[in-house]
Design a protein around this motif. Structure first.
Motif, PDB file in Angstrom:
ATOM      1  N   LEU A 213       0.823  -1.208   0.000  1.00 26.11           N
ATOM      2  CA  LEU A 213       0.000   0.000   0.000  1.00 26.11           C
ATOM      3  C   LEU A 213       0.860   1.262   0.000  1.00 26.11           C
ATOM      4  N   LEU A 214       1.896   1.257   0.846  1.00 25.78           N
ATOM      5  CA  LEU A 214       2.707   2.469   0.953  1.00 25.78           C
ATOM      6  C   LEU A 214       3.580   2.663  -0.278  1.00 25.78           C
ATOM      7  N   THR A 215       4.059   1.555  -0.847  1.00 27.90           N
ATOM      8  CA  THR A 215       4.857   1.681  -2.068  1.00 27.90           C
ATOM      9  C   THR A 215       4.019   2.309  -3.161  1.00 27.90           C
ATOM     10  N   ILE A 216       2.824   1.772  -3.341  1.00 24.36           N
ATOM     11  CA  ILE A 216       2.022   2.246  -4.456  1.00 24.36           C
ATOM     12  C   ILE A 216       1.536   3.659  -4.189  1.00 24.36           C
ATOM     13  N   LEU A 339      -6.487   1.222  -9.429  1.00 27.63           N
ATOM     14  CA  LEU A 339      -5.270   0.413  -9.352  1.00 27.63           C
ATOM     15  C   LEU A 339      -4.885   0.181  -7.902  1.00 27.63           C
ATOM     16  N   MET A 340      -5.007   1.243  -7.091  1.00 31.21           N
ATOM     17  CA  MET A 340      -4.655   1.105  -5.684  1.00 31.21           C
ATOM     18  C   MET A 340      -5.603   0.155  -4.980  1.00 31.21           C
ATOM     19  N   ILE A 341      -6.873   0.213  -5.368  1.00 35.25           N
ATOM     20  CA  ILE A 341      -7.842  -0.677  -4.730  1.00 35.25           C
ATOM     21  C   ILE A 341      -7.505  -2.128  -5.064  1.00 35.25           C
ATOM     22  N   VAL A 342      -7.186  -2.390  -6.341  1.00 33.59           N
ATOM     23  CA  VAL A 342      -6.846  -3.763  -6.741  1.00 33.59           C
ATOM     24  C   VAL A 342      -5.615  -4.241  -5.973  1.00 33.59           C
TER      25      VAL A 342
END
Lengths: 696, 256
Positions: A213-216, A339-342
């Motif tokens: 999560l934090l990377t994205i 994209l973040m949700i996926v």
């Protein structure tokens, strides 16, 4: 391409981003603060909860059927517990307990959490009364789904065991026996289970989630600034007219995103490591439990960091492509959120209990890396090297693909200079003819998908054969047909209802059997990687047989109807809508949507490949009849093979219990390749005129 | 020297219609000459400029800058080209000096030369006091000066100005005009686009009038005056537009 130029761009972007407060906060400051806060919050909450439970008042319902001196001793010891509230039997004449079972009303009160435990001391059986020392089988009922109740169960057990000890010592005067005779071993259990479980939970389950999560999210902030931000500020054109090439620009920006994401990951890992270590030392000083760092393996953190690199590259490419496609940062952020949700869902999956790495997961992007993290943290010894290789290898392959996509987008002027076009839902209005727009095609497809899911499933559940035909005609064929009719499209011309060349027809017919065999092989390959449940295979086989229908009926339901309707929709409408991007994008997109249309994860890949094959037939022959014919014959082959060949002497030679004999596959592959080559020669793509790429 | 030969750019809209933004355009700009590309908004000026600067690829036709073809040698073309437009396109978080240095390096100018040129340009453009301030804190006029310095840091033989004075105040616009004239003095080949007739009249050696992507007229102001018998460039322009309509030619594309 010059590495020096990439370096110039890279250094400038780093400088630029470091001057941006948002970036610094999300990728550096946030992780430093986040983990200590999470740890403090987590451990203090857990401790509070535990002490609250331990001190909580518990209502204990006592059924004392024995009602003698012994049972009174037990009762008194229970009553002596300060947090126990003893409720004696309400109506002594009616016992709520029969043959080892509680009455329903009492069970309910446990369920409702009114009582935390029910203790039953049953009456002694008549025959045991003769002995001097009766034995009581005390029943304790509690609700293990409720924390307070299960704690009550534990405490009751402890109290009763102590009471037993005093009962025993009453029966055996101390001068007769030493305590050691009865209790040869004294067991004292000390558990750090809660803290350990918490640690395991944190580093094993939360780590992949947080890292991904934090990377994205840090990558998203940077990449939307890097291209969409440049568009917004009007600097992109200046950069494009400079002497730097597009590839140099892309790579410079790509490495910038990677660097920042890795910095963010590093900060996250370090911060997590130190806060876990800090918490561990606190626990050991508070509770006197020796808690060494062996439980927080530094090496595992290092390994996680290494596996992070391919994933970071994947995200960097993906995020940059999205940013390049977007007109401004707001738009970029809108596109980034799905994209973040996926990514979030993928990493959340690892938190499910019992989720373990396997061969199938190793092929699923993002999820494979997340699972790998978990395994590295919790169980590095059980890690299968093959899975690691597949995970890393497939992610690296994806990295190359997304990087190529980003470069391609950067070289596409229609993407870099994308402008707002007049958009309206009233497509019947000014742009009456244009029902082949990308947006409408996707929206239409997903509408059909929803209908299939809700309506189609219900129809097929009532009557499989009729439901299938209804689905084909009313959900797949009719809406697309009506759409084009209402828009007054010349269906015959736009969808290429024209006769294919005779050589095309012959090739299609010759290719049916090897193509079918390869699709079966594909299913077997899938079964190998993601094993299909037996119920699923059974369901598929039953669907092919349809014993209630005649052969012609089955062929109509399973071959002709789907062959015509699905091709009309996908190779007709959908293919036509994506044709403007060139033949291959249209073939691949209509193929992938064909795969999705099956609403079946196991068949997604084989069906997509078949769809691509059908699309290729359409492109090369310039006639939709070619894929329709191929599709009908393909499905018919499945039916006929099942009816006539399985079980026959020929079938026994070719078909083993779960597929064809192994040599059939390479033979079919060679045959199909040969046929495709001659098909390709005989059928040049008919018109290159319509291959103009969409600009503006 | 710039040679534009049959340059054409067709956009295809999502609705399916084609829009010919630039239609078979040919003209030439010599060394030490200023040519103005004159036309109303949407005439195809920016598209032409973008094709010349290799940001867009022509649908057909081509152009050469100093002998380099925009289709086959885009990198070489960009190396010989300075590009300046009305919106300055500077990085707000960088200092003025950093922006100029960044672009200088992208053009492979040695660091020592960059430093020397920045000193020269700072003197010419009077920007010594804000050279080390962040772009974000500069006024529009200051930003425009930084942009000018950025566009010429590699001393290119060809300068392209796309509506360079659009949205600028008189003083800043005067700076730009001065700069364009200086480029001519230095023997550069200059093409600038504008929709302001007066500007074309004041600066240009020759005027290329385009409308709806097509060349309407080309020549010195005198030649255009002789052709139409009018003196005011506004009138001349309208006269040419009317002539095109009289010819009754079908104009492809739509209003903009």
């Amino acid at each position: 391409m010059s590495i020096r130029k990439i370096g110039i761009i890279y250094r400038k972007e780093l400088l630029d981003l470091l001057r941006d407060r948002r970036t610094v906060i999300t990728s550096i400051v946030l992780p430093i603060l986040l983990y200590p806060l999470i740890m403090i919050g987590f451990s203090s909450m857990l401790m509070r909860q535990e002490s609250k439970l331990a001190a909580g008042r518990m209502r204990i319902y006592l059924v004392d059927e024995a009602n003698n001196a012994d049972s009174h001793l037990l009762r008194d010891s229970l009553a002596a517990m300060p947090n126990f509230e003893l409720h004696p039997l309400e109506r002594p004449d009616r016992l709520p307990y029969h043959d080892g079972r509680l009455d329903l009303s009492l069970r309910q009160r446990l369920d409702e959490e009114f009582y935390q435990a029910v203790v039953v001391i049953p009456a002694l059986p008549a025959d045991s009364l003769e002995g001097r020392y009766p034995r009581y089988t005390v029943q304790v009922f509690y609700n293990s789904a409720d924390e307070l109740s299960s704690m009550a169960g534990d405490q009751v057990e402890e109290v009763l065991l102590n009471a037993e000890a005093s009962l025993v010592s009453k029966r055996l005067p101390p001068e007769d026996v030493e305590a050691g005779i009865l209790e040869a071993v004294l067991l004292q259990r000390h558990t750090v289970a809660t803290q350990k479980a918490m640690l395991g939970f944190l580093i094993g389950r939360l780590l992949p989630y947080f890292l991904i999560l934090l990377t994205i999210s840090s990558g998203a902030v940077i990449s939307s600034d890097l291209v969409a931000g440049e568009k917004e500020r009007g600097t992109l054109e200046t950069l494009l007219v400079s002497a730097a090439s597009r590839n140099e620009i892309v790579l410079g920006k790509f490495f910038t995103v990677i660097t920042f994401s890795l910095i963010s990951v590093l900060m996250n890992i370090f911060s997590m490591f130190f806060s876990i270590r800090h918490m561990a030392s606190q626990i050991s000083s508070q509770q006197g439990v020796p808690f060494t760092l062996d439980q927080v393996p530094l090496l595992s953190f290092g390994l996680v960091l290494l596996t992070m690199i391919p994933l970071v590259m994947f995200f960097a490419g993906l995020l940059l492509s999205i940013s390049a496609y977007s007109r401004n940062m707001r738009e970029a952020n809108t596109y980034l959120s799905p994209l973040m949700i996926v990514a979030m869902m993928m990493s959340l999956l690892t938190m499910l209990p019992g989720m373990q790495m396997n061969l199938g997961f190793a092929f699923v992007p993002i999820l494979n890396i997340a699972m790998l993290f978990k395994e590295i943290m919790l169980n590095p010894a059980a890690l299968n090297p093959l899975w690691v290789i597949i995970t890393i290898g497939s992610t690296l392959l994806l990295d190359v693909l997304v990087l190529a996509l980003t470069v391609k987008l950067f070289n596409s002027e229609s993407v870099l200079f994308r402008v707002e076009e007049e958009k309206s839902l009233k497509f019947w209005g000014r742009h009456r003819r244009n029902i082949f727009s990308t947006g409408l095609a996707f929206a239409f497809f997903f509408g059909v998908l929803l209908l299939l899911f809700y309506l189609g499933g219900r129809w097929q559940a009532t009557n499989l054969a009729r439901g299938l035909v209804q689905t084909q005609f009313f959900i797949i064929l009719l809406p697309a047909y009506l759409l084009m009719r209402i828009a007054k499209v010349n269906i015959k011309q736009e969808l290429r209802f024209r006769l294919p060349s005779p050589s095309g027809v012959v090739s299609v017919m010759l290719m049916v059997v090897p193509a079918y065999i390869l699709s079966v092989g594909m299913m077997q390959l899938i079964d190998l990687v993601w094993p299909m449940p037996p119920e699923y295979i059974d369901m598929i086989q039953r669907a092919v047989r349809m014993d209630s229908l005649s052969l012609w009926g089955v062929l109509l339901v399973l071959a002709v109807a789907p062959g015509f309707c699905e091709e009309f929709f996908l190779r007709g409408y959908i293919y036509r809508a994506f044709r403007k991007y060139g033949p291959w994008p249209a073939i691949v997109i209509s193929g992938a949507l064909f795969g999705a249309l099956h609403l079946d994860l196991f068949r997604l890949l084989p069906a997509t490949l078949m769809g691509i094959y059908f699309g290729y037939l359409l492109w090369r022959t310039g006639s939709i009849w070619a894929p329709i014919l191929a599709h009908i014959l393909h499905n018919a082959t499945a039916v006929l093979l099942d009816r006539f060949v399985v079980g026959s002497p020929l079938g026994n030679a070719l078909i083993h219990d779960d597929g064809f004999a192994w040599w059939v596959y390479p033979a079919s592959a060679v045959l199909l390749a040969g046929l495709l080559i001659s098909f390709r020669r005989l059928n040049p793509p008919p018109d290159n005129q319509t291959d103009i790429l969409e600009e503006v | 020297m710039i040679e534009v030969k049959g340059l054409t750019k067709t956009f295809r809209r999502k609705s399916g219609e084609n829009l010919v933004a630039v239609d078979n355009l040919s003209f030439q700009v010599n060394k030490g000459e200023i040519v103005s590309l004159l036309g109303v908004n949407g005439a195809g000026k920016t598209t032409t400029m973008r094709m010349l600067s290799t940001v867009l690829r022509p649908t057909s036709g081509t152009a050469t800058l100093e002998g380099c073809d925009i289709r086959t040698q885009p990198g070489e073309v960009r190396r010989r080209l300075g590009f300046l437009s009305g919106d300055t396109g500077l990085y707000p978080r960088l200092k003025a000096r950093e922006v100029i240095t960044y672009f200088g390096r992208l053009y492979d100018v040695p660091d020592a030369t960059i430093a020397r040129r920045i000193t020269e340009l700072a003197e010419f453009l009077d920007m010594g006091e804000f050279l080390d301030r962040k772009v974000d804190f500069l006024s529009t006029g200051m930003k425009q000066k930084v942009s000018i310095a950025r566009s010429i840091i590699h001393d290119p033989p060809v300068m392209i100005f796309d509506e360079p004075t659009a949205g600028l105040d008189i003083l800043t616009a005067a700076n730009i005009v001065g700069f364009i004239r200086k480029c001519r003095e230095e023997g550069k080949c200059v093409v600038f686009s504008t929709h302001i007739m007066r500007e074309a009249e004041r600066i240009a050696d020759r005027i290329v009038v385009i409308h709806r992507g097509r060349l309407l007229a080309e020549g010195t102001l005198e030649a255009l005056r002789d052709d139409t018998g009018m003196t005011d460039l506004d009138d001349i322009f309208i006269e040419f537009v009317n002539r095109m309509k009289d010819e009754g030619e079908k104009v492809v594309g739509d209003e903009y």
